[in-house]
Design a protein around this motif. Structure first.
Motif, PDB file in Angstrom:
ATOM      1  N   MET A  65     -35.614 -41.368  -1.769  1.00 31.35           N
ATOM      2  CA  MET A  65     -35.761 -42.296  -0.636  1.00 31.35           C
ATOM      3  C   MET A  65     -36.633 -41.638   0.442  1.00 31.35           C
ATOM      4  N   SER A  66     -37.694 -42.292   0.816  1.00 30.28           N
ATOM      5  CA  SER A  66     -38.604 -41.730   1.817  1.00 30.28           C
ATOM      6  C   SER A  66     -38.068 -41.983   3.217  1.00 30.28           C
ATOM      7  N   ARG A  67     -38.669 -41.334   4.187  1.00 29.03           N
ATOM      8  CA  ARG A  67     -38.300 -41.598   5.579  1.00 29.03           C
ATOM      9  C   ARG A  67     -38.580 -43.046   5.961  1.00 29.03           C
ATOM     10  N   LEU A  68     -39.589 -43.639   5.382  1.00 24.99           N
ATOM     11  CA  LEU A  68     -39.856 -45.061   5.641  1.00 24.99           C
ATOM     12  C   LEU A  68     -38.713 -45.907   5.084  1.00 24.99           C
ATOM     13  N   ASP A  69     -38.308 -45.608   3.856  1.00 23.59           N
ATOM     14  CA  ASP A  69     -37.176 -46.328   3.247  1.00 23.59           C
ATOM     15  C   ASP A  69     -35.922 -46.195   4.107  1.00 23.59           C
ATOM     16  N   ASN A  72     -35.579 -45.390   7.220  1.00 26.77           N
ATOM     17  CA  ASN A  72     -35.688 -46.020   8.533  1.00 26.77           C
ATOM     18  C   ASN A  72     -35.521 -47.533   8.436  1.00 26.77           C
ATOM     19  N   ILE A  73     -36.108 -48.117   7.401  1.00 26.01           N
ATOM     20  CA  ILE A  73     -35.934 -49.560   7.187  1.00 26.01           C
ATOM     21  C   ILE A  73     -34.459 -49.872   6.952  1.00 26.01           C
ATOM     22  N   MET A  87     -32.490 -49.719  10.221  1.00 26.69           N
ATOM     23  CA  MET A  87     -32.702 -50.836  11.144  1.00 26.69           C
ATOM     24  C   MET A  87     -32.134 -52.145  10.614  1.00 26.69           C
ATOM     25  N   GLN A 121     -28.484 -51.841  11.359  1.00 29.94           N
ATOM     26  CA  GLN A 121     -28.297 -52.026  12.799  1.00 29.94           C
ATOM     27  C   GLN A 121     -28.341 -53.519  13.160  1.00 29.94           C
ATOM     28  N   ARG A 157     -35.459 -51.130  21.670  1.00 33.41           N
ATOM     29  CA  ARG A 157     -35.474 -52.165  20.626  1.00 33.41           C
ATOM     30  C   ARG A 157     -34.163 -52.930  20.517  1.00 33.41           C
ATOM     31  N   HIS A 165     -31.282 -35.962  16.444  1.00 32.87           N
ATOM     32  CA  HIS A 165     -31.545 -35.337  15.147  1.00 32.87           C
ATOM     33  C   HIS A 165     -30.459 -34.321  14.782  1.00 32.87           C
ATOM     34  N   ARG A 220     -44.353 -51.118   4.010  1.00 34.26           N
ATOM     35  CA  ARG A 220     -43.854 -50.599   2.728  1.00 34.26           C
ATOM     36  C   ARG A 220     -44.327 -51.442   1.561  1.00 34.26           C
ATOM     37  N   ARG A 255     -43.547 -40.953   8.780  1.00 27.07           N
ATOM     38  CA  ARG A 255     -42.773 -41.813   7.872  1.00 27.07           C
ATOM     39  C   ARG A 255     -43.588 -42.303   6.691  1.00 27.07           C
ATOM     40  N   ASP A 312     -44.634 -39.465   4.390  1.00 25.15           N
ATOM     41  CA  ASP A 312     -43.519 -39.088   3.517  1.00 25.15           C
ATOM     42  C   ASP A 312     -43.375 -40.101   2.377  1.00 25.15           C
TER      43      ASP A 312
END
Lengths: 162, 162
Positions: A1-5, A7-8, A11, A14, A41, A105, B15, B41, B44
């Motif tokens: 799982m990437s940081r993009l994954d 983070n999505i 959110m 959330q 946000r 972090h 993505r 992100r 990565d």
């Protein structure tokens, strides 16, 4: 799982929790508390979804998008360990909804802070209030609610004040 | 639409386009170019999805998560208007895939920069290469590809170099 994954996923969790909480507090009067403004946000999300509700934002220092800065009388600046207890005089057991977005972090330090803040926040929440938090917040008289599917696996936590 | 909503939509679009591009370049050799590192992100994401590929990152100044800093020999620091033309000597018409992530809060300035950079980037891309960009990048010999559904409405753009 990437940081993009991740983070999505975060959110989506959330938003799903916030939207469920918004639905749950429709009939419950009282202000909304946002602990941690960040980039603004989720504050923006809450004011869009709850336009008639007073939203009080607790933050150490504002660093949000300029159009997501709360009005001065809704912004409570300072260390949460001081501002939350001080807020008890202003709205004891009145808030209907709180979103806790205080993670940094340093996961261990964040979890410890959440445990420290939990009873302080609990004193501000009315019976039946909904609490949404990325970090676990153990409070004896709060009931753990099942999180929406997007928040499964402990990604986000929901509680109802007893 | 709240800032949370629009941020989720943007990252889902990002993505979807990156993943489609990854699929499209499987058979096309050549390095990957990331224009703009940001928080790291998408870099990565690309290194997770394309572990065997050389990924060169162009950035003015590194401000990413510490674990998303590219190795020194894959990081090209400086103003893109200088580093992109300079890179032509290193890999002329060789790159198989570029992701352009250079937008700032100033939309007009960002769009102008994308137009300025487009021919400089075009000189680095091989025939058949895929370009993914949040901002429109008009290049005469690039073909506009249909974006995935998540990127509909001009949220993200995909091109194939002719």
């Amino acid at each position: 799982m990437s940081r993009l994954d991740s983070n999505i996923a975060r959110m989506l969790a959330q938003r799903a929790c916030l939207d469920r909480a918004v639905a749950l507090v429709q009939e419950l009067s009282g202000p909304v508390l946002e602990l941690g403004l960040g980039n603004g946000r989720t504050y923006d999300h809450l004011r869009v979804r709850l336009p008639a509700r007073d939203i009080f934002v607790f933050e150490r220092q504002v660093a949000s998008h300029p159009d997501c800065v709360p009005p001065p009388d809704r912004l409570i600046l300072g260390d949460l360990r001081e501002t939350l207890p001080a807020a008890y005089a202003r709205f004891p057991q009145q808030a209907a909804f709180a979103h806790v977005d205080i993670a940094t972090h340093d996961r261990t330090a964040s979890e410890q802070l959440a445990v420290t803040l939990a009873p302080m926040l609990a004193a501000l929440m009315r019976k039946g209030a909904i609490i949404v938090s990325e970090l676990p917040m153990p409070v004896a008289h709060w009931r753990v609610l099942a999180a929406p599917p997007e928040a499964a696996g402990g990604r986000y936590h929901m509680y109802q004040a007893g």
